[in-house]
Design a protein around this motif. Structure first.
Motif: not given
Length: 111
Positions: A83-111
């Motif tokens: 919609g009006d948001l631009v979202c970025v999702t990133a993931s990375t491996p961690s210890l013990l074979g688990m993955r860490i994921t983070a998600d962030g969004c911002a209003l498109a055309g933001g200042l």
């Protein structure tokens, strides 16, 4: 004069220490791993928030990927418009074979 008992307590401290040491080491390793994963997640979440703002301002995707990779090497990044948001999702491996994921969004055309 007293005679030593057969099967006394001699050596029991060493035996108890030998049994307890692996458990203590395991608890320490798991604790340190959890702290490292938490620290990595905080860095990833911060980088994703910055990357979402960059992407919302119209920066090229390469710059967004570089922003996340600079903070957390080896992270995979996905950019999506919701919609009006631009979202970025990133993931990375961690210890013990688990993955860490983070998600962030911002209003498109933001200042």
């Amino acid at each position: 004069m007293t005679r030593p008992r057969l099967g006394g307590d001699r050596g029991s401290v060493v035996a108890e220490f030998a049994v307890a040491l692996p458990a203590v080491v395991l608890v320490l390793v798991v604790g340190i791993g959890a702290l490292a994963a938490g620290s990595r997640h905080v860095r990833l979440q911060d980088a994703v928030a910055d990357a979402a703002r960059l992407s919302a301002r119209g920066e090229p995707a390469g710059r967004v990927h570089a922003a996340v990779s600079a903070a957390v090497p080896g992270a995979t990044v996905e950019i999506a418009e919701r919609g009006d948001l631009v979202c970025v999702t990133a993931s990375t491996p961690s210890l013990l074979g688990m993955r860490i994921t983070a998600d962030g969004c911002a209003l498109a055309g933001g200042l």
